[in-house]
Structures are given as C-alpha cells and as structure tokens.
Write a protein that holds these residues in place. Structure first.
Motif, PDB file in Angstrom:
ATOM      1  N   PHE A  92       0.834  -1.204   0.000  1.00 27.65           N
ATOM      2  CA  PHE A  92       0.000   0.000   0.000  1.00 27.65           C
ATOM      3  C   PHE A  92       0.868   1.253   0.000  1.00 27.65           C
ATOM      4  O   PHE A  92       1.868   1.329   0.724  1.00 27.65           O
ATOM      5  CB  PHE A  92      -0.933   0.019   1.210  1.00 27.65           C
TER       6      PHE A  92
ATOM      7  N   CYS B 146      -9.477  -6.490   0.626  1.00 22.93           N
ATOM      8  CA  CYS B 146      -9.228  -5.643   1.799  1.00 22.93           C
ATOM      9  C   CYS B 146     -10.404  -4.702   1.987  1.00 22.93           C
ATOM     10  O   CYS B 146     -11.236  -4.525   1.092  1.00 22.93           O
ATOM     11  CB  CYS B 146      -7.921  -4.857   1.653  1.00 22.93           C
TER      12      CYS B 146
ATOM     13  N   ALA C 120     -11.316  -0.826   2.636  1.00 22.69           N
ATOM     14  CA  ALA C 120     -10.782   0.527   2.525  1.00 22.69           C
ATOM     15  C   ALA C 120     -11.781   1.506   3.122  1.00 22.69           C
ATOM     16  O   ALA C 120     -12.976   1.443   2.821  1.00 22.69           O
ATOM     17  CB  ALA C 120     -10.498   0.882   1.071  1.00 22.69           C
ATOM     18  N   CYS C 121     -11.285   2.425   3.972  1.00 23.76           N
ATOM     19  CA  CYS C 121     -12.150   3.370   4.683  1.00 23.76           C
ATOM     20  C   CYS C 121     -11.599   4.777   4.559  1.00 23.76           C
ATOM     21  O   CYS C 121     -10.383   4.992   4.581  1.00 23.76           O
ATOM     22  CB  CYS C 121     -12.277   3.004   6.164  1.00 23.76           C
TER      23      CYS C 121
ATOM     24  N   THR D  35      -6.769   1.074   5.421  1.00 21.81           N
ATOM     25  CA  THR D  35      -7.110  -0.214   4.827  1.00 21.81           C
ATOM     26  C   THR D  35      -6.859  -1.311   5.845  1.00 21.81           C
ATOM     27  O   THR D  35      -5.943  -1.205   6.680  1.00 21.81           O
ATOM     28  CB  THR D  35      -6.284  -0.493   3.557  1.00 21.81           C
TER      29      THR D  35
ATOM     30  N   SER E 171      -6.870  -5.760   6.330  1.00 21.48           N
ATOM     31  CA  SER E 171      -6.877  -7.054   5.672  1.00 21.48           C
ATOM     32  C   SER E 171      -8.166  -7.785   5.992  1.00 21.48           C
ATOM     33  O   SER E 171      -8.837  -7.513   6.991  1.00 21.48           O
ATOM     34  CB  SER E 171      -5.675  -7.885   6.133  1.00 21.48           C
TER      35      SER E 171
ATOM     36  N   PHE F  27     -14.162   4.217  -3.224  1.00 21.25           N
ATOM     37  CA  PHE F  27     -13.070   3.300  -3.544  1.00 21.25           C
ATOM     38  C   PHE F  27     -13.554   2.289  -4.580  1.00 21.25           C
ATOM     39  O   PHE F  27     -14.752   2.039  -4.713  1.00 21.25           O
ATOM     40  CB  PHE F  27     -12.612   2.535  -2.294  1.00 21.25           C
TER      41      PHE F  27
ATOM     42  N   GLY G 267      -6.993  -0.855  -6.196  1.00 17.40           N
ATOM     43  CA  GLY G 267      -6.353   0.253  -5.497  1.00 17.40           C
ATOM     44  C   GLY G 267      -6.663   1.624  -6.040  1.00 17.40           C
ATOM     45  O   GLY G 267      -5.824   2.527  -5.948  1.00 17.40           O
TER      46      GLY G 267
ATOM     47  N   TYR H  31      -4.094   3.822  -3.841  1.00 18.98           N
ATOM     48  CA  TYR H  31      -3.487   3.378  -2.589  1.00 18.98           C
ATOM     49  C   TYR H  31      -2.747   2.060  -2.802  1.00 18.98           C
ATOM     50  O   TYR H  31      -2.497   1.327  -1.863  1.00 18.98           O
ATOM     51  CB  TYR H  31      -4.556   3.227  -1.487  1.00 18.98           C
TER      52      TYR H  31
END
Length: 1195
Positions: free
Chosen positions: A47, A1002, A1004-1005, A1014, A1016, A1042, A1046, A1062
């Motif tokens: 990342f 993953c 993502a926030c 992020t 896992s 998102f 990425g 990302y």
C-alpha cells in the motif's frame, strides 16, 4: 483498624493489566468456535497513497497563456492552481500552497528547460509568517517540465510582492514544484512582460514604476523606470498603476508603457527618457501592437478603441466604438461598457483582425457576454454562455514582428473553454476533446467501477456517439503538444456521475484518461412544469427536483437503477434498439409510519387508536398502467400524490438505457415522502430494494409488483431494543408472512400495501361512538398536521443542503449532529431512535439462520443505528415460472448489531475470496420472439454464483460489515463474530468499501478526520493509515468512493475530479502511464528582413539587454527594494529523476545555472578580498607617511 497490604495492591494491578490485555485480544478475536486460518497475502508494503491525475474544468479560472511552438495551453486559477493542456489525454496540474490567485500567465516560449512559464499572482494578506510559503512539490511529467515565475503579494508585508521562479519536475505523487527562487519587492506588482527569447522580465508595479528581473539568476537589475520621469513634468497627478508593458515589435529598445489613468508612454531604454507621450481622457484596460511597430491600439473604459500612430502623439488616428449607437449630427456615441481586452492581429492576404471582449451597450440588459471579431468591414458578435475571463488569439508565428496569421481564438469562460475557428465562415467552434463538461450540471453523486467487462465501454460508446452535436469545425484540435504515456493498466474503468438536472454520465476512465461515453437524461419520463402553477407536488426541494442521489449499477447485466431527490426510483435496461414505449410502467408506494413516543417500561403494548380499519380480506386492485390517484383527504391535505408526474404520452427511447419501471413514494396525510437513503438492484433475482427513514420497500421489476413494504420497527418484530410501537397499526395481514404481499400476474399493487395505516376507508359497521371519536381525532390531526408540515419543510430544506451540490449551498460544519449519525439527510438528531433509516442494502446468496445447511438468496439490511436484518427470498424455480409465480419475501428473524450506522456489507467464501452478488449476462431485450425462443429454453443461470453453492455444504462463509465506527467479520452459518476492529473512536467513517487488490481482498475506509485506512480480510489487520484530506465540505463526503485494484476518487472542487491510488504497484508504474508535456521542437526561423530593409535599416532592431541591464552598466538594485530568497529545494533539488534527451538538456542548463551561481559567489568574494586589500594598502600607506621622517628614538 484494617492493615494496609501494599503487596496485594501490586498483585491487583498486575492482574488488572493482564486481564486488560486479554480483553483487548478478545476484542479483535472474540471467543467462540475457532475459525479456520486463511492465508492472507496483503501486507503493509503493498500500500502507498498518492494522487494520480485530476480531471475536469479548472475551478475559478483567472488567467490564460499559450505556447505557439510547443502547442501547450496553460490556465491559472484564483486558488493558485495551474493546469496545462496538450493533446487530448496529456494534462498537467500543480498547486501553490499559498493559494495565491493567478492573475497573469506568460510562457517562456520553447525554452530548452521545458516550456517555461511565468505567472503573476496575488495572495490574501492574513498576517501569517510567509518566509518560505512554497514547499517542495512535484509534477507528474516525465522530464523537467516548466520554470515558473510566480509573483504573489506577500502575506506578512502589506504592499509587497514576491517574484518567484518555480521549476517543476517528475514526481511519484503526481503534482508539484521542486525548485523555488524568490525575489521580494516592496511594491505591489500589476503587470509583467517577457519579450520573446529574452531573459529580462519587465515588472510593473502599483506605484507606476517598472523594475527588471533576470529570470536566469533571478536577480533584480539596477535599471528602474520611475513614473515621474515617464510622464510629463507639468503633470500634477499620479498616472496610476502600470496596466501594460510591451516592446516595439520592430525596435526592442522602445518600451510601450500604459498607465491606468489613460497615459501611454514610449520609453527609450538606451537614452532612459520618454520619446512620446499619448494621452486620452478614459482609463486604459489593454494595449496591442501592429506587427510593423508603427501603430498600436488601446481599449478604454467607455467602450471605445483608439488607434495611434507612434509618431503622432497629439491625437489618435481613429476612434472606434464597436457597440455604440452612432448618433446624427456627428455627436459622440453613447458610452458603453469597458472593453477589457483587445488584440490586433495581421494577415498577409487580407484585412487585420481586431478581437475584443466587453464593450456592449448599457441598454443591452440581460444580454449574454460577447466576443467581438472585427475583420475588415464585417463585425461578428459571438455570444458566450458564461462570463469571459480571458482570451488569446492563436497565431502561426511566435515572432511579434511578422504577420501573425491568426487561425483560432481560445476563450476562457467562467465555466467553460471555447476554441473558435477564424479560418472558416461563421466562426464555428472546435469540438472540445478535454473532459471539461463534468460540471455541466452540478455533480450530486459519483460511482467508480474498475475491471469492468471488456465489451462494456464499446457498447456505451456506440450508443453515445449518436448523441454528439453537429456543426463543429472540421479541423483538428490545434492544441496538440506533448506525447502520450505508455499505459500499463489493461483493465477498463468506468466512472458514473449523477447530476442536479437528473442526468447520468458514463465516463471511460481507463489508463488515467477520461472521456465521456454516454449521457442519460432521467427527467425525460416526467412531465415538465410549464408555469408556476403547474409545479411539481413536492416540498422536498425548491429546485432541481430531478437531482440524482444514489446510483446502483450492475456492469455484467448492464442494469441501472437511480434514486432521485424527489423520492423516486427508476430502473433502466440497456438496449441497442430504439423503442417507443406507449405507457411507462409505474408504481406508487406509501411509505410513512408514525411512531408512538411513549415507551412502556413493562413492555406492554399500548392499545391502538380507534382509527377506521378496512376489511380483513382486502381485494387486490385491478391492473393499472398509471395507478396515480392524486387524491386529497377531507381536510384538503395532499394524500396519495407523487412528487413528480410521469408522462402519459408515448415515449420514444433511443438506443442506450431505456426505462423499465418508475417507482415513486407518495404523500401521506399532507406529509411529503422522505428522501431515499439506500438503494440496491439484483439482475439475477429481478428485484430492486430501497429504504429511507420510514422503512423499506422491495419491488419485482419483472412483474412490476411491490413485494415488501415495512417500517423499520416491523423489521425488529418483538426484538426492538428501543420498544417503539406503531401509533396506527397496519391493517390485518397474514401472521406467518410479515411483509408478504400475495400478488397475482398483472397486479400492480394491493390495497393494503399501498395505503397508509391511518388512511383506510371507513367501515360501514362503525358505531356512532366510534364516529364521534373519529371526528374528534380528525380535528386534532388537522391542527397537528400544520405543525408537522412546518417541521417536514424544515427537514426537507436541511435535507437538500446535504443532498445537492455544495457550490450552490453554504458549507456545513463537519461536526453537524445530523451528519455524524448518518450520511442520509433524513436521519436527524430529533428523535433518533424513531427516525432509524435504512443505510445499507446487499443482495447475496448465503446462510440466513444458524440452523441453515445450505445458502439461499437473501437480502441483508443495515440501519443507521447499527442493526443488520436478514430477509429471505424465495424465488420461483426456473425462468419459466419466474414471471408466473410471485417472489416470497419474509424476515428471517436474524438480527446483528454493530456500533454506528451500517455503511457497507460483503461476503467472503471459505478461502477468503470475495463473493460478488449473483448477476445475469446482458442480452438484447428488444429482439423478436423467434430469435429468443432458444434463450428461453436455457436454464436461468447467473454469471457470478456464490462459490459456496458449488462446493461442499459444510464450508463456511464470512460476512464483512463496516459501520461508521467499527468493522466486524461474522462467520456463517454460526453467526459468531470471528474478527472485530474499532476503526475510529473520535471520528466516523464516511465511506467504506470492500475491494479486490493484488488477487486478495481488503477493506478501505475514508474517515471524516481525513485518514484513509485499509484493513486485511478476514482478520481486519491494519495495513495503511495515512492522513490525506480533512472533511471540509459535504461534497467530498458525497462523492468519495473506492474501487478495485487500489483506485479511488472524489470531487475535489465543483468542477474537478481527483483520482488517487493506494496501491504500491500502481504508484511504481505511474510514470509509464503518464505522458510528456514538453517535447523537443525547433523554434521557427526568424522572418527574413529582405535586402532593402537590411540595407536601409528598415527591419527589426535588436537590443543588447545584457549590456543595458547588467550589473556593469546599471549597477545593483537597492537592498531595501528587493531581496533574493532561495526557496526550499533550490537549484540542487531539480537534478533528480529527469530522463531522455530533454532531461539531459535540462540538466545541462541547470549545471550552467549552478556554475553561474558559483561564479557569481566567487566574484563577490573576490571583490570583497580586493576591497579588503585596498583598505589594507591605504592604511599601510598612511602609516608609512606618518612615521617616514621620524628617528628611531621618536617611536
């Protein structure tokens, strides 16, 4: 007295710390059945966060420049940003940290260092320390790109400006300037001029003086043109600030200076005196030369143009009022608005062009801004849609002393960029290839899809190509500088934007470019209001009733569903055939439930009010094509009326997205419907579901029937933790099928599912007492509804602020309670338990109960209070029965709880792979039945099937649920919490997405405090936590999203989309994808003076500016006047990361500049040593004279 034992205290502290650590471990890994370990491949090194590219029209543009050799266009903005455009797909963006407004741009044409540009800026004076305001920034061009001369007004010192050179270079994050040098002037700068192929910059100031700066060494020359020497000695008034500086095209030693008051001076640089002075009564706005250097033209504040002969300063040769009314008897025309800018361009075979902006008559009220093109005896007035900020004429030659041969005009408008073809009759415009129409209507929502089906973009492009306008110029786009990059991304990307006018745009975003594919107008299905009396029946919004709030799209089946601000939902199906829909299918849904405010501590249900109740076995309504009843209650309140009226006439639908079904929420008892807060569509099931703060509704868009219509309280059943009860219970329904609706083929909607609990028809068996009670209740309701209507209106206005674009509304505080609870406008801090809204919906095929042995279709529902419900779906077997039998829908009784509003849900299989919702492959719907018979015989099979359904029944699944505060991974079917992660305590999550990256998954926030994180999956292990962007307005929260691989984006301004990544892999390959803006191009040869001009001196005369402005002849500037400040990074910071031929040339030039700096420092040290030696020699000589005649004993 009890004895105090310190050892027990220490033992207690030790035990407490160990238990706290165990509790923390249990928080992330709660106890229960131990789940099988899943090998996770994502690590922190995968990342990296960086910006990639910015699309759209520059927000608040303020200046314009063009390099005629490199064919590059530059646009400056009021926020200190600089956008550069080459050929379509080649763009550059950089931003100055000060936010100084750019008021002038000028290229150093075709410089070896890379298309240098200088810009003149102003910044706000806020009294802050501004010693080093411009930190190191980098631009995403492959080689050294630009040298900028920036002149912002200093923040800390009033009436002070800084001349700044910024050198931009390749960077990993996409933007910025590396090398910075500054010269601080103690006067405000108003105008700059840099002659072609010169290194001496003329700087005009507010005081009327002109200073000269060397742009290579960035030192100030001692040569100064003072205002009192330039004007007449007999003049008693100050001429005002400098508004124009230019040298004579045929004589570089003559400088034309324009002052604001109306005085123009032709200054001889060698003799340091004024040759001629030209005076006019009106203020000057701009000046332009004829290429022969014998005439120049001025534009004035009264709408006139004056043409002057250089050698006749007494009066102008000609005075023109382009838009003034010519009065009889030779009187002076009436004054007009100021002509803000004028350009004078010549051609070899024809009359010259005089192009100007402004100058319209004052009586032209309501007329749009115009650009006037005067060519010979013809005058063309070209109206523009927005105000004109600046314009430039594109010419074939960069030399000012040659025939200009103009071929186009670039007009920078307030919200658009227009290019006019001067070579064709009628002056048509060029078709703009840049993605500058994002803000054509304000963006209200945005969705981003990566790794789409490969045939999707060609399909959208084929139907969108028919929507293009006609009448453009047949020539190619003339701004074609730079080279394309070698894209490393092979997967297609699509961006969908929803707009305030109800339009939806599809964009091809593959390989970091952006191109519009297709535009859908959702407002076509509604009747347009022709007058004020025929306005839509809505109090939700005062304007933009068709604005898009939510978009749900299935790329595999190409099904599209949108939710609008007027509580309407439209389902679209993609087709390549044109059809005519005789009757638009429509459903109306009553979704309003009143809540009892009194809570009974004993858990007893209060008796229902004596409201009229219909019969226990209502009959379904007959099939209706338009079930709009537009009825009103007895007290005149709106009831059963939708906010918008669907067209009743046949609708011609072009190839593309065509209306499948229109669903509208209706008014109930004088209260408008609440806006929709969540939306989901599944093409495999043929269902669409939506919810708001009142409840949830599910519609079968294949059978055109309502399947589910429940309030949020009814989803809880008897498990409501807030013990809320309906004030007016629903009519009797089947006890075993809470939320079921028996629908036969052709039935639109049943009576009991579409009517409010309080609006049933009166039963003929009611007694007189009941009738009196009912009359009393109606009177009470009439008064209470007036108050409730006022509250609903206030809530609606608040709702519109959150749902519509922020460029038209005031910014909201990020600590607003209504937003902190939910992104939905309908969930407010007033009675938050009773206003529990549906915030997330997800169709899936999974386990609904703990005892399930196999997965089945279901719907997961999330609310703003952190509750997750599971609703089971019983679909008819086989495709033949799908249209004949109803879909059975019932709550499963399973309830899950999280902290904060639910934002997103997804499912993983036993190996940790993402399970996409089931979907159908796209097929042409409007084909003859004969061709489709074979398809009907095939089994209805979705494209994406749950992996667990084809594997062993005993394998587990994982439900990933993300809320505003935390994330949980639930093991199914056991429903044990396998992992839990508290994302934030002090803030809240604005957007959360479960995305695929590097063959893994993953979470993502994006949080309101500006952090991007992020985690896992399924272990929810933190992988990335970077502070990126604070929540400054609601536009960011509404558009941030998102997607896979990425990628992410958000609306950085009302007109621009910022894309970022990302992914470490994407960051490493970014330079291969981005192009070169500067390319090696030979400068055209200078115009031939001819034999006779060379013999008799009629050609252009050059000037040795180095000899005139250098330190040897003019001396050094006063230290109090200017100060040289080497910026952060300096020349040394520009050395890295350049490559290719241009990079080598740029490095060589930088080496020469560095050598020049060192030689200059050496020269200064040598001069200091020489001065010291002279002083020592002088003192030694004085001592020798003093003691020369004295004897030894006199010492």
């Amino acid at each position: 007295m009890r004895k105090f034992n310190i050892r027990k205290v220490l033992d207690g502290l030790t035990a407490g710390s160990s238990s706290a650590s165990q509790q923390q471990q249990q928080q992330q890994h709660p106890p229960g059945n131990r789940e099988p370990e899943i090998q996770e491949t994502l690590q922190s090194e995968h990342f990296q966060l960086c910006k990639t590219v910015r699309h759209g029209f520059p927000y608040q543009p303020s200046a314009l420049a063009f390099d005629p050799v490199q064919k590059i266009l530059a646009v400056g903005t009021q926020t200190g940003a600089l956008r550069l455009f080459g050929r379509p797909g080649v763009e550059c963006y950089c931003q100055h940290d000060s936010g100084a407004a750019v008021i002038q741009l000028q290229f150093l044409i075709n410089e070896v260092g890379g298309g240098e540009i200088h810009y003149l800026c102003y910044s706000a004076e806020d009294g802050t320390d501004n010693k080093e305001p411009y930190g190191p920034r980098r631009a995403y061009i492959e080689v050294i790109l630009i040298s900028c001369i920036v002149i912002p007004r200093a923040r800390a010192i009033p009436n002070c400006s800084r001349v700044m050179m910024v050198m931009l270079q390749q960077g990993d994050d996409g933007h910025a300037a590396v090398g910075v040098m500054m010269v601080t002037l103690q006067q405000g700068v108003t105008f700059c001029h840099l002659p072609f192929q010169s290194k001496w910059l003329y700087v005009g100031t507010e005081r009327g003086n002109i200073h000269i700066v060397n742009v290579e060494s960035f030192t100030l020359s001692g040569y100064v043109i003072m205002w009192n020497k330039a004007i007449e000695l007999s003049s008693k008034s100050h001429p005002g600030p400098v508004v124009h500086i230019s040298d004579n095209p045929m004589d570089e030693g003559k400088l034309l200076i324009g002052f604001e008051s109306g005085t123009v001076v032709l200054w001889d640089l060698k003799s340091k005196k004024a040759d001629y002075r030209y005076t006019y009564d009106e203020a000057i706005h701009s000046v332009a030369w004829h290429h022969e250097g014998k005439q120049f033209i001025c534009s004035h504040s009264d709408g006139t143009l004056t043409i002057w002969n250089v050698r006749s300063p007494a009066k102008p040769v000609q005075t023109i009022t382009p838009h003034g009314k010519q009065l009889k008897d030779g009187k002076k025309p009436e004054p007009c608005k100021p002509i803000l800018k004028v350009e004078f361009k010549t051609t070899r075979s024809g009359e010259p062009f005089i192009i100007l902006s402004g100058g319209l008559s004052y009586d032209t009220v309501g007329r749009r801004p115009c650009l006037t093109v005067m060519h010979g005896k013809s005058t063309a007035v070209l109206e523009m849609d927005y105000s004109i900020v600046d314009f430039l004429t594109l010419c074939e030659t960069p030399y000012p002393n040659d025939f200009q041969e103009p071929y186009a005009v670039v007009v920078l408008l307030e919200k658009d960029l227009v290019l006019i073809d001067l070579a064709q009759n009628g002056y048509p415009i060029f078709e703009n290839p840049y993605p500058l129409s994002i803000h054509e209507s304000p963006v209200t929502c945005c969705e981003y899809f990566a790794d789409c089906p490969v045939d999707l973009i060609p399909a959208l492009y084929s139907v969108g190509a028919r929507q293009k306008r006609q009448g453009y110029s047949k020539k190619e786009w003339p701004i074609n500088g730079g080279n394309w990059g070698l894209g490393a991304q092979s997967y297609p990307e699509i961006i969908i934007t929803g707009h305030a006018d109800g339009s939806v745009k599809f964009w091809d975003a593959s390989a970091i470019t952006l191109q519009v594919l297709y535009k859908l107008k959702t407002s076509k299905v509604f009747e347009k209001s022709r007058n004020k009396d025929d306005r839509p029946n809505t109090d939700i919004v005062d304007e933009d009733p068709y604005a898009i709030q939510i978009i749900s799209w299935c790329p595999e089946s190409r099904m599209l569903c949108i939710a609008g601000v007027s509580a309407h939902v439209i389902v679209y199906r993609f087709s390549k055939q044109e059809v005519v829909t005789e009757v638009i299918p429509m459903l109306e849904v009553r979704l309003l439930y009143e809540i009892n405010d009194v809570e009974t501590p004993e858990g007893e249900q209060p008796p229902p009010l004596s409201t009229p109740v219909g019969s226990s076995n209502p009959q379904p309504t007959p099939p209706q094509s338009h079930p709009s009843t537009s009825s009103s209650s007895s007290d005149g309140l709106r009831d059963n009326v939708p906010c918008l009226k669907v067209k009743s006439s046949p609708l011609k639908q072009s190839p593309g997205y065509q209306t499948e079904l229109v669903i509208q929420l209706v008014w109930v008892g004088g209260e408008p419907p609440q806006q929709i807060t969540s939306l989901a569509l599944n093409s495999s099931y043929g269902l669409v579901v939506f919810g708001n703060c009142n409840g949830i509704a599910m519609v079968d868009y294949l059978q055109k029937a309502v399947l589910l219509n429940l309030s949020t309280i009814e989803l809880y059943g008897s498990n409501d933790p807030y013990r809320r009860e309906p004030r007016s219970p629903r009519k009797s329904r089947q006890p075993s099928g809470a939320g079921l609706c028996d629908i036969t083929e052709g039935t639109v909607v049943t009576e009991d599912r579409c009517k409010s609990p309080t609006s049933g028809s009166s039963s003929p068996h009611n007694s007189d007492d009941e009738q009196k009670v009912n009359n009393f209740i109606e009177k009470v309701k009439t008064k209470s509804r007036k108050f409730s209507k006022m509250v609903a209106s206030d809530l609606a206005k608040m709702s519109r602020k959150l749902s519509l674009p922020t460029d038209l509304k005031p910014d909201l505080d990020i600590k607003d309670n209504s937003f902190s609870r939910s992104r939905s406008s309908s969930v407010t801090s007033i009675d938050k338990e009773s206003r529990e809204a549906i915030s997330a919906l997800h169709f899936c095929e999974t386990y609904t109960r703990k005892a399930d042995s196999s997965p089945s279709p279901c719907l997961w529902v999330g609310t703003t209070l952190g509750t997750v419900f599971i609703i089971t779906l019983n679909l008819p077997p086989g495709p033949d029965q799908r249209l004949l039998q109803p879909v059975i829908v019932s709550p499963s009784g399973t309830i899950l709880r999280l902290k904060g509003a639910i934002l997103r849900m997804a499912f993983l299989d036993a190996t940790g792979c993402l399970m996409p919702p089931a979907s159908e492959p796209w097929k042409e719907h409007n084909v003859p039945e004969e061709k489709d018979e074979k398809e009907k015989l095939k089994k209805r099979r979705p494209v994406s099937v749950s992996p667990s359904s084809s594997q062993e029944i005993s394998e587990n699944q994982y439900a990933v649920i993300c809320s505003e505060k935390q994330a949980k991974v639930i093991s199914l079917p056991t429903q044990n919490c396998a992992y839990k992660q508290n994302i934030t305590e002090t803030s809240f999550v604005l957007r959360g997405d479960i995305v695929a990256l590097s063959n893994s998954v993953c979470l993502a926030c994006f949080c309101a405090n500006g952090h991007i994180m992020t985690f896992s999956l399924p272990s929810l292990r933190p992988l990335l936590d970077v502070y990126y962007l604070p929540l400054t307005n609601m536009r960011i929260a509404r558009t941030f999203c998102f997607t896979n691989n990425g990628q992410a984006l958000y609306l950085v301004s009302p007109t621009e989309i910022q894309r970022l990544t990302y992914s470490q892999e994407t960051c490493e390959n970014l330079q291969e994808m981005l192009g070169e803006l500067f390319t090696p191009v030979e400068t055209p040869e200078a115009p031939n003076r001819g034999f006779f001009k060379g013999l008799f001196g009629g050609g252009a005369q050059s000037l040795d500016r180095e000899e005139l402005f250098g330190e040897s002849s003019s001396g050094r500037a006063s230290r109090s006047l200017a100060q040289h400040i080497p910026g952060p990074g300096g020349i040394e910071g520009v050395k890295g990361a350049a490559s290719g031929v241009v990079g080598e040339l740029a490095r060589a030039r930088l080496a020469l500049d560095e050598r020049g700096q060192k030689l200059g420092d050496l020269e200064e040290r040598t001069a200091a040593m020489l001065s010291s030696a002279d002083s020592f020699s002088k003192h030694a000589h004085e001592m020798m004279l003093k003691y020369k005649d004295k004897k030894w004993y006199q010492f």
